[in-house]
Design an enzyme around this catalytic site. Structure first.
Site, short mmCIF file in Angstrom:
data_model
loop_
_atom_site.label_atom_id
_atom_site.label_comp_id
_atom_site.label_asym_id
_atom_site.label_seq_id
_atom_site.Cartn_x
_atom_site.Cartn_y
_atom_site.Cartn_z
N MET A 30 33.65 79.64 53.08
CA MET A 30 33.32 80.62 54.12
C MET A 30 31.82 80.55 54.44
O MET A 30 31.28 81.48 55.07
CB MET A 30 33.71 82.03 53.67
CG MET A 30 35.23 82.14 53.45
SD MET A 30 35.85 83.81 53.61
CE MET A 30 34.94 84.65 52.33
N GLY A 31 31.16 79.48 54.01
CA GLY A 31 29.75 79.31 54.36
C GLY A 31 28.81 80.14 53.50
O GLY A 31 29.20 80.68 52.47
N LEU A 33 26.28 78.87 51.85
CA LEU A 33 26.52 78.02 50.68
C LEU A 33 25.48 78.21 49.58
O LEU A 33 24.32 78.51 49.85
CB LEU A 33 26.54 76.56 51.12
CG LEU A 33 27.55 76.23 52.24
CD1 LEU A 33 27.45 74.75 52.61
CD2 LEU A 33 28.97 76.58 51.82
N HIS A 37 29.12 75.99 45.64
CA HIS A 37 29.79 75.22 46.70
C HIS A 37 29.36 73.75 46.64
O HIS A 37 30.18 72.85 46.79
CB HIS A 37 29.39 75.75 48.09
CG HIS A 37 29.84 77.15 48.39
ND1 HIS A 37 28.95 78.19 48.55
CD2 HIS A 37 31.06 77.69 48.58
CE1 HIS A 37 29.61 79.30 48.84
NE2 HIS A 37 30.90 79.03 48.86
P1 AMP Z 1 33.94 80.97 49.41
O1 AMP Z 1 32.95 80.42 50.37
O2 AMP Z 1 33.45 82.12 48.61
O3 AMP Z 1 35.29 81.20 50.04
O4 AMP Z 1 34.18 79.83 48.32
C1 AMP Z 1 34.55 78.55 48.72
C2 AMP Z 1 34.94 77.76 47.49
O5 AMP Z 1 33.86 77.70 46.59
C3 AMP Z 1 36.11 78.40 46.73
O6 AMP Z 1 36.99 77.39 46.27
C4 AMP Z 1 35.41 79.08 45.59
O7 AMP Z 1 36.22 79.23 44.44
C5 AMP Z 1 34.26 78.13 45.32
N1 AMP Z 1 33.18 78.81 44.62
C6 AMP Z 1 32.64 80.01 44.92
N2 AMP Z 1 31.70 80.34 44.02
C7 AMP Z 1 31.64 79.34 43.12
C8 AMP Z 1 30.88 79.10 41.93
N3 AMP Z 1 29.98 79.96 41.50
N4 AMP Z 1 31.10 77.95 41.25
C9 AMP Z 1 32.03 77.05 41.70
N5 AMP Z 1 32.77 77.22 42.80
C10 AMP Z 1 32.59 78.35 43.51
#
Ligand code: AMP
Length: 287
Positions: A30-31, A33, A37
């Protein structure tokens, strides 16, 4: 980085990769970053030839009173970070491109989407399932990389991909943390200084609970109590749940005898924080 905004363009771009025999690894986001990410992008590079990142704040996974409007967004910053990671394609569609009309299909995960995050955020996983299904159909990646940070999401997506025969390998990568243990999250920018200093109690509680399992504790209720107690020690955190569940069914076992997931959610002011640790009994406790 090549920025693609429309469904037609993304399909065209996919045909071009295929004609060059390039395997695509997709990282849906969802950006806004952060390093977490970027660690998924690096993992995707190990598993595919081209790395594609989608950036889409998916309205269908937000509840009515959630943070859709204030969710942080900064595409230029994201593109600069992805440039540094040799990302091939960024798919950043406007909402109308993904949802030209309200979807007439609902993705549901009986028994899995109404517990934990699904209980606190009704409808959330229907939105996640819908958008991930669409992204996987549009980008047709060989590999899709998700984070362990959203453990329940990873379980549901694996289930959807297996049960509906999506031709993609689902890879789940470990949670990246700040030096004090707080799991990285785009939502951490919402935290006030006081909330930020309370937040690492989630990870402290998880490591304490995981250590108990590794040391032989077999009663999920006692593991959950250790976690809840640690979170409760911070007045600024309001616990939503502290659970020790089966890694596939997400149900609480009568006794811990196989791999479990210790999961926690709490509110710090208006911000919801979630975290988890997978543990195998008799194991030293993994992240
Ligand atoms: P989001 O942008 O929050 O939807 O996350 C996108 C992807 O990044 C999802 O698969 C999350 O599980 C992963 N993600 C978010 N935070 C972390 C983190 N701290 N470590 C590893 N992956 C993450």
């Amino acid at each position: 980085v090549e920025v693609v905004r429309s469904v037609d363009e993304v399909r065209r771009r996919r045909r071009s990769s295929r004609s060059r025999d390039q395997r695509v690894g997709l990282v849906p986001t969802m950006g806004f970053l952060h390093e977490g990410h970027l660690s998924l992008v690096r993992r995707a590079h190990e598993l595919a030839d081209e790395v594609w990142v989608s950036i889409f704040v998916n309205p269908t996974q937000f509840g009515l009173h959630e943070d859709l409007e204030r969710y942080p967004r900064d595409l230029d910053r994201d593109l600069a970070l992805l440039e540094g990671e040799r990302t091939d394609v960024v798919f950043a569609p406007p909402v109308e491109e993904m949802y030209p009309r309200p979807a007439g299909v609902r993705v549901s995960f009986p028994g899995l989407d109404d517990v934990l995050e699904g209980a606190c955020r009704p409808g959330h996983f229907a939105g996640v399932g819908l958008v991930v299904a669409k992204l996987l159909h549009l980008a047709e990646p060989e590999v899709a990389v998700f984070g362990q940070k959203d453990a329940q999401q990873a379980v549901l997506i694996r289930r959807m991909v297996e049960d509906l025969d999506f031709p993609v390998r689902v890879e789940v990568a470990p949670t990246l943390r700040e030096p004090d243990g707080l799991a990285m999250s785009s939502r951490n920018v919402y935290l006030s200084a006081e909330e930020r200093s309370a937040a690492p109690a989630l990870y402290r509680g998880l490591t304490r609970a995981a250590a108990a399992v590794a040391d032989g504790e077999r009663d999920p209720a006692r593991v959950e109590a250790l976690l809840a107690e640690t979170v409760a020690s911070e007045a600024r955190l309001e616990l939503e749940y502290a659970r020790c569940v089966d890694r596939e069914t997400l149900a609480t076992p009568g006794e811990i005898s196989g791999p479990v997931l210790i999961v926690v959610a709490a509110r710090a002011g208006r911000t919801r924080l979630i975290d988890n640790i997978p543990v195998t009994p008799g194991d030293a406790g993994r992240r």
